[in-house]
Design an enzyme around this catalytic site. Sequence first.
Site, PDB file in Angstrom:
ATOM      1  N   GLU A  95       0.846  -1.205   0.000  1.00 24.07           N
ATOM      2  CA  GLU A  95       0.000   0.000   0.000  1.00 24.07           C
ATOM      3  C   GLU A  95       0.878   1.251   0.000  1.00 24.07           C
ATOM      4  O   GLU A  95       2.034   1.221   0.437  1.00 24.07           O
ATOM      5  CB  GLU A  95      -0.910  -0.070   1.245  1.00 24.07           C
ATOM      6  CG  GLU A  95      -1.777   1.121   1.511  1.00 24.07           C
ATOM      7  CD  GLU A  95      -2.806   1.414   0.449  1.00 24.07           C
ATOM      8  OE1 GLU A  95      -2.413   1.576  -0.722  1.00 24.07           O
ATOM      9  OE2 GLU A  95      -4.000   1.542   0.795  1.00 24.07           O
ATOM     10  N   ASP A  96       0.350   2.360  -0.492  1.00 24.55           N
ATOM     11  CA  ASP A  96       1.102   3.611  -0.492  1.00 24.55           C
ATOM     12  C   ASP A  96       1.099   4.254   0.889  1.00 24.55           C
ATOM     13  O   ASP A  96       2.138   4.563   1.460  1.00 24.55           O
ATOM     14  CB  ASP A  96       0.576   4.598  -1.554  1.00 24.55           C
ATOM     15  CG  ASP A  96      -0.934   4.843  -1.467  1.00 24.55           C
ATOM     16  OD1 ASP A  96      -1.626   4.200  -0.636  1.00 24.55           O
ATOM     17  OD2 ASP A  96      -1.437   5.673  -2.246  1.00 24.55           O
ATOM     18  N   ASP A  99      -3.957   5.647   6.381  1.00 27.61           N
ATOM     19  CA  ASP A  99      -4.447   6.849   7.038  1.00 27.61           C
ATOM     20  C   ASP A  99      -5.407   6.403   8.149  1.00 27.61           C
ATOM     21  O   ASP A  99      -4.961   6.003   9.213  1.00 27.61           O
ATOM     22  CB  ASP A  99      -5.103   7.711   5.949  1.00 27.61           C
ATOM     23  CG  ASP A  99      -5.543   9.069   6.420  1.00 27.61           C
ATOM     24  OD1 ASP A  99      -4.860   9.658   7.257  1.00 27.61           O
ATOM     25  OD2 ASP A  99      -6.584   9.566   5.942  1.00 27.61           O
ATOM     26  N   PHE A 148      -1.165  16.295   4.283  1.00 27.82           N
ATOM     27  CA  PHE A 148      -1.637  15.662   3.058  1.00 27.82           C
ATOM     28  C   PHE A 148      -0.454  15.609   2.098  1.00 27.82           C
ATOM     29  O   PHE A 148       0.105  16.629   1.720  1.00 27.82           O
ATOM     30  CB  PHE A 148      -2.838  16.387   2.446  1.00 27.82           C
ATOM     31  CG  PHE A 148      -3.536  15.489   1.469  1.00 27.82           C
ATOM     32  CD1 PHE A 148      -4.456  14.544   1.918  1.00 27.82           C
ATOM     33  CD2 PHE A 148      -3.235  15.546   0.111  1.00 27.82           C
ATOM     34  CE1 PHE A 148      -5.063  13.668   1.025  1.00 27.82           C
ATOM     35  CE2 PHE A 148      -3.844  14.671  -0.785  1.00 27.82           C
ATOM     36  CZ  PHE A 148      -4.755  13.734  -0.325  1.00 27.82           C
ATOM     37  N   ARG A 161       0.632  12.306  -9.093  1.00 29.66           N
ATOM     38  CA  ARG A 161       1.095  10.927  -8.869  1.00 29.66           C
ATOM     39  C   ARG A 161       2.471  10.678  -9.483  1.00 29.66           C
ATOM     40  O   ARG A 161       3.218   9.830  -9.022  1.00 29.66           O
ATOM     41  CB  ARG A 161       0.113   9.923  -9.498  1.00 29.66           C
ATOM     42  CG  ARG A 161      -1.199   9.792  -8.770  1.00 29.66           C
ATOM     43  CD  ARG A 161      -1.906   8.528  -9.235  1.00 29.66           C
ATOM     44  NE  ARG A 161      -3.326   8.529  -8.937  1.00 29.66           N
ATOM     45  CZ  ARG A 161      -3.861   8.148  -7.767  1.00 29.66           C
ATOM     46  NH1 ARG A 161      -3.079   7.753  -6.799  1.00 29.66           N
ATOM     47  NH2 ARG A 161      -5.159   8.171  -7.591  1.00 29.66           N
TER      48      ARG A 161
END
Length: 173
Positions: A95-96, A99, A148, A161
Amino acid sequence: MITGKPFLTEETISKRVRELARKVSEEYKGRDLVVVGLLKGAFMFFSDFVRQIQIPITIDFIIASSYVMTNTTGKVEIHADLREPLRGRHVLLVEDIVDTGVTLNSIRGSVLNRAPDTLKICTLLDKRERREVNVPLDYVGFTVPNFFLVGYGLDFNGHYRNLPYISVFKKSH
Ligand code: IMP
Ligand code: MG
């Protein structure tokens, strides 16, 4: 807009990615490993990461989404699912960023339903202070504060991205 200085530079990221890949290569030596990338966010990390893995692996992807603007909706939609059978195999989800944990927790459940022998999770970034659902993370690249972040696969409304580094995104007023 993004702030001028990268939050994590290409060099910092690539050094950590190599370390994670080295650990995974040692831990899964001689085992049938399926590395599953969660798209779109993990695409860049995934590709750098698997390139550094020194043992034979199989790869697959899940395309899921849960995010609208900068707030999680809490609803996870799977747009494209795995094609590899997982029963009796060792699975590593990539996963990136984690959160609230809602996305990963939901995907983890769906993957566990397919009876893999083991399931572990690797995330490049862990925004730990935002966690609402507890998901076990086995490999973490960086623990990050509640900013963020964009770049290196991470987006704001579909943009940024392709940046090769990670920056802090600030809404302009
Ligand atoms: P969670 O379900 O709240 O854990 O959200 C996880 C997903 O939200 C990640 O896979 C990302 O796609 C997205 N996300 C969370 N934080 C950020 C961020 O700082 N930048 C970009 N995307 C993020
Ligand atoms: Mg993601």
